[in-house]
Scaffold this active site. Structure first.
Site, mmCIF file in Angstrom:
data_model
loop_
_atom_site.group_PDB
_atom_site.id
_atom_site.type_symbol
_atom_site.label_atom_id
_atom_site.label_comp_id
_atom_site.label_asym_id
_atom_site.label_seq_id
_atom_site.Cartn_x
_atom_site.Cartn_y
_atom_site.Cartn_z
ATOM 1 N N THR A 179 63.251 24.235 -0.428
ATOM 2 C CA THR A 179 64.190 24.689 0.608
ATOM 3 C C THR A 179 64.118 23.827 1.868
ATOM 4 O O THR A 179 65.042 23.843 2.676
ATOM 5 C CB THR A 179 63.925 26.144 1.040
ATOM 6 O OG1 THR A 179 62.615 26.227 1.603
ATOM 7 C CG2 THR A 179 64.049 27.104 -0.111
ATOM 8 N N ARG B 202 65.732 36.555 9.674
ATOM 9 C CA ARG B 202 64.327 36.898 9.362
ATOM 10 C C ARG B 202 63.819 37.880 10.399
ATOM 11 O O ARG B 202 64.392 38.003 11.482
ATOM 12 C CB ARG B 202 63.415 35.664 9.446
ATOM 13 C CG ARG B 202 63.675 34.600 8.425
ATOM 14 C CD ARG B 202 62.650 33.455 8.529
ATOM 15 N NE ARG B 202 62.912 32.444 7.515
ATOM 16 C CZ ARG B 202 62.160 31.368 7.315
ATOM 17 N NH1 ARG B 202 61.096 31.146 8.076
ATOM 18 N NH2 ARG B 202 62.444 30.504 6.368
ATOM 19 N N ARG C 36 64.392 23.778 10.714
ATOM 20 C CA ARG C 36 64.820 25.177 10.903
ATOM 21 C C ARG C 36 64.931 25.406 12.405
ATOM 22 O O ARG C 36 63.952 25.337 13.141
ATOM 23 C CB ARG C 36 63.825 26.156 10.279
ATOM 24 C CG ARG C 36 64.427 27.556 10.099
ATOM 25 C CD ARG C 36 63.519 28.481 9.333
ATOM 26 N NE ARG C 36 62.479 29.039 10.157
ATOM 27 C CZ ARG C 36 62.595 30.141 10.895
ATOM 28 N NH1 ARG C 36 63.725 30.817 10.908
ATOM 29 N NH2 ARG C 36 61.574 30.568 11.618
ATOM 30 N N GLU D 48 58.518 34.433 8.230
ATOM 31 C CA GLU D 48 59.201 34.748 6.983
ATOM 32 C C GLU D 48 58.527 35.933 6.283
ATOM 33 O O GLU D 48 57.328 36.117 6.385
ATOM 34 C CB GLU D 48 59.137 33.517 6.074
ATOM 35 C CG GLU D 48 60.072 33.636 4.912
ATOM 36 C CD GLU D 48 60.158 32.349 4.133
ATOM 37 O OE1 GLU D 48 59.224 31.542 4.197
ATOM 38 O OE2 GLU D 48 61.176 32.179 3.444
ATOM 39 N N CYS E 160 58.124 22.855 -0.242
ATOM 40 C CA CYS E 160 59.068 23.833 -0.801
ATOM 41 C C CYS E 160 60.450 23.171 -0.858
ATOM 42 O O CYS E 160 60.880 22.565 0.131
ATOM 43 C CB CYS E 160 59.101 25.066 0.106
ATOM 44 S SG CYS E 160 60.309 26.289 -0.429
ATOM 45 N N GLU F 32 51.738 24.612 5.180
ATOM 46 C CA GLU F 32 52.584 24.416 3.991
ATOM 47 C C GLU F 32 52.970 22.942 3.822
ATOM 48 O O GLU F 32 53.011 22.416 2.712
ATOM 49 C CB GLU F 32 53.828 25.288 4.119
ATOM 50 C CG GLU F 32 54.789 25.136 2.965
ATOM 51 C CD GLU F 32 55.925 26.144 3.030
ATOM 52 O OE1 GLU F 32 55.710 27.271 3.515
ATOM 53 O OE2 GLU F 32 57.033 25.798 2.592
ATOM 54 N N ARG G 4 54.162 20.174 10.679
ATOM 55 C CA ARG G 4 55.341 20.910 11.119
ATOM 56 C C ARG G 4 55.444 20.577 12.606
ATOM 57 O O ARG G 4 54.563 20.944 13.397
ATOM 58 C CB ARG G 4 55.163 22.419 10.942
ATOM 59 C CG ARG G 4 55.274 22.891 9.494
ATOM 60 C CD ARG G 4 56.749 22.929 9.063
ATOM 61 N NE ARG G 4 56.906 23.288 7.657
ATOM 62 C CZ ARG G 4 57.127 24.519 7.217
ATOM 63 N NH1 ARG G 4 57.181 25.524 8.059
ATOM 64 N NH2 ARG G 4 57.299 24.746 5.941
ATOM 65 N N ARG H 162 61.976 23.406 14.352
ATOM 66 C CA ARG H 162 60.840 22.699 13.731
ATOM 67 C C ARG H 162 61.348 21.813 12.615
ATOM 68 O O ARG H 162 62.392 22.076 12.018
ATOM 69 C CB ARG H 162 59.813 23.699 13.209
ATOM 70 C CG ARG H 162 60.286 24.706 12.157
ATOM 71 C CD ARG H 162 60.305 24.208 10.749
ATOM 72 N NE ARG H 162 60.381 25.295 9.775
ATOM 73 C CZ ARG H 162 60.810 25.151 8.544
ATOM 74 N NH1 ARG H 162 61.268 23.995 8.132
ATOM 75 N NH2 ARG H 162 60.820 26.172 7.706
HETATM 76 P P1 ADP Z 1 58.805 28.382 9.886
HETATM 77 O O1 ADP Z 1 58.998 28.249 8.429
HETATM 78 O O2 ADP Z 1 59.966 27.888 10.637
HETATM 79 O O3 ADP Z 1 57.533 27.874 10.447
HETATM 80 P P2 ADP Z 1 58.211 31.272 10.147
HETATM 81 O O4 ADP Z 1 59.349 32.215 9.916
HETATM 82 O O5 ADP Z 1 57.021 31.350 9.260
HETATM 83 O O6 ADP Z 1 58.917 29.905 10.150
HETATM 84 O O7 ADP Z 1 57.764 31.403 11.656
HETATM 85 C C1 ADP Z 1 56.639 30.772 12.182
HETATM 86 C C2 ADP Z 1 56.355 31.316 13.565
HETATM 87 O O8 ADP Z 1 57.337 30.837 14.464
HETATM 88 C C3 ADP Z 1 56.401 32.840 13.648
HETATM 89 O O9 ADP Z 1 55.381 33.283 14.490
HETATM 90 C C4 ADP Z 1 57.740 33.101 14.278
HETATM 91 O O10 ADP Z 1 57.776 34.299 15.017
HETATM 92 C C5 ADP Z 1 57.850 31.911 15.216
HETATM 93 N N1 ADP Z 1 59.245 31.654 15.594
HETATM 94 C C6 ADP Z 1 60.257 31.287 14.801
HETATM 95 N N2 ADP Z 1 61.403 31.163 15.502
HETATM 96 C C7 ADP Z 1 61.098 31.469 16.788
HETATM 97 C C8 ADP Z 1 61.849 31.528 18.003
HETATM 98 N N3 ADP Z 1 63.146 31.233 18.046
HETATM 99 N N4 ADP Z 1 61.186 31.901 19.128
HETATM 100 C C9 ADP Z 1 59.868 32.183 19.105
HETATM 101 N N5 ADP Z 1 59.112 32.128 18.006
HETATM 102 C C10 ADP Z 1 59.713 31.766 16.838
HETATM 103 N N1 ILO Z 2 57.775 30.870 -1.792
HETATM 104 C C1 ILO Z 2 58.347 31.850 -0.911
HETATM 105 C C2 ILO Z 2 58.976 31.196 0.312
HETATM 106 C C3 ILO Z 2 60.203 30.383 0.044
HETATM 107 C C4 ILO Z 2 60.921 29.732 1.204
HETATM 108 N N2 ILO Z 2 60.145 29.621 2.355
HETATM 109 C C5 ILO Z 2 59.350 28.670 2.770
HETATM 110 C C6 ILO Z 2 59.709 27.303 2.578
HETATM 111 N N3 ILO Z 2 58.353 28.919 3.345
HETATM 112 C C7 ILO Z 2 59.406 32.606 -1.684
HETATM 113 O O1 ILO Z 2 59.828 32.088 -2.709
HETATM 114 O O2 ILO Z 2 59.795 33.703 -1.254
#
Ligand code: ADP
Ligand code: ILO
Length: 372
Positions: A289, A325, A296, A330, A287, A241, A245, A142
């Site tokens: 990051t 993760r 990512r 996250e 953010c 966020e 995305r 993404r």
């Molecule tokens: P991001 O910041 O990349 O959007 P999150 O960790 O919040 O990441 O994940 C968002 C959603 O994407 C979650 O439901 C997560 O399980 C899904 N996700 C992330 N990576 C994968 C992957 N490789 N395959 C399937 N789902 C994924």
């Molecule tokens: N504010 C949260 C998440 C930080 C990094 N992740 C993002 C971009 N979603 C923290 O500081 O733990």
């Protein structure tokens, strides 16, 4: 004169459990924030008393204050980072602080330039052999994007958020072929549809306390939603966020195919919308990051033995600049030894290099798993 301290400590913090503090709004930060012993956020590491004195009364050109920028991490002292920007301009208005955050996270110095490249022909990612392919459930890449004409989601008005939704969905509505899809508004989706999309890893969850305290969940669920093609391999989150995305994902381990689709989709959207971007920071995100590429790239991978060996998997993660993760997003734990492995850095290296970081890190983790 010594800095005064804000009383953001909660009883639970005294007992060392790092719950949310008593801070209700950014204006409750009346002095240098209090960080209980054990706080490990980048906010706590980078906010010196000098920087606090320099920045405490600053605001960016949209009126977003420095206290709003640090509120999430001052309130939630278990944050990893704890900081959100209000606009592209925040990164300049709060430079003494945000430059330090950016350098600590990405190693990107104030004089460094960011150069983008989505040239997927440069990627060196041979297909995984069948025994390794079997370990990988799915692949996702993404990128985060925000429109140049607006402040970020932390600072948009209700009306601006609606305009953004309209602009983005009408641009996506023109897509043809594999990327052709439909927009599903969070306001009209049923609870069951929403639950299913979240369970299948397609949709954001909402109710994130860190985002909420940064102002990113105001007027929820209005003007939020998801666009996706029929196959759900190309998806766009709207007004979470970040304003967009852009996501490419599919079952299995074909990283190249996922990256090609992402590059194609991101370029098509960019031909219709101007994104906040500059030479030093690359693409601007809410953010810090996510600054730079906003990219990512992750796989969901089964590594049951390695994940029990904490020191080993952490040392591989550090060496290859990858992050581990849980698979529900996250700040989640995981089930059944399946983990989300992704590139950690996003700025100062181009998109190809970051997808390469993920591929190399995953290969190293697989080698370690096989050796255990
Ligand atoms: P991001 O910041 O990349 O959007 P999150 O960790 O919040 O990441 O994940 C968002 C959603 O994407 C979650 O439901 C997560 O399980 C899904 N996700 C992330 N990576 C994968 C992957 N490789 N395959 C399937 N789902 C994924
Ligand atoms: N504010 C949260 C998440 C930080 C990094 N992740 C993002 C971009 N979603 C923290 O500081 O733990």
């Amino acid at each position: 004169m010594g800095a005064s301290y804000t009383s953001n400590i909660a009883d639970a913090d005294v007992n060392g459990t790092f719950m949310g503090s008593h801070l209700k709004s950014p204006s409750d930060i009346t002095g240098f924030p209090y960080f209980p012993t054990g706080t490990g956020s980048l906010l706590q590491k980078c906010l010196t008393k000098d920087i606090w004195e320099q920045c405490k009364d600053r605001r960016d050109k949209f009126g977003f204050t420095f206290k709003q920028c640090i509120f999430s991490g001052a309130k939630w002292t278990n944050s990893g980072v704890g900081v959100y920007a209000g606009s592209h301009d925040s990164y300049y208005a709060f430079a003494p602080f945000l430059d330090k955050i950016i350098e600590s996270y990405h190693g990107h110095k104030p004089s460094d330039k960011h150069i983008s490249s989505m040239d997927y022909n440069q990627l060196n990612c041979p297909s995984f052999p069948p025994d390794e392919d079997k370990m990988i459930n799915s692949t996702r890449i993404r990128v985060a994007r925000n429109l140049a004409a607006y402040p970020l989601g932390t600072a948009v008005t209700r009306q601006q958020r609606k305009e953004i939704e309209k602009l983005v969905t009408s641009a996506l509505g023109e897509f043809e072929g594999d990327l052709k899809g439909k927009y599903f508004s969070l306001e009209t989706m049923t609870e069951a549809e929403k639950k299913q999309l979240i369970a299948d890893h397609f949709l954001f969850k909402g109710g994130d306390k860190y985002l909420e305290s940064a102002g990113l969940e105001r007027d929820w669920p209005e003007a939020r939603g998801i666009f996706h093609n029929d196959a759900k391999t190309f998806l766009v989150w709207v007004n979470e966020e970040d304003q967009l995305r852009i996501i490419s994902m599919q079952k299995g381990s074909d990283i190249l195919q996922v990256f090609k689709r992402l590059a194609d989709a991101a370029n098509k959207i960019e031909s219709k919308a101007k994104f906040a971007n500059d030479e030093h920071f690359g693409y601007v995100s809410t953010c810090p990051t996510n600054m730079g590429t906003g990219l990512r790239a992750s796989v969901h991978i089964n590594l049951p033995k390695l994940m029990k060996a904490k020191d080993l998997h952490q040392s591989i993660a550090d060496k290859y600049h990858v992050q581990i993760r849980g698979i529900h997003g996250e700040h989640t734990e995981t089930d059944d030894g399946v983990f989300d492995i992704s590139n950690l850095r996003r700025l100062g290296r181009n998109e190809v290099q970051l997808v390469q970081d993920m591929y190399d890190g995953v290969k190293a983790m697989i080698r370690a798993e096989k050796s255990l």
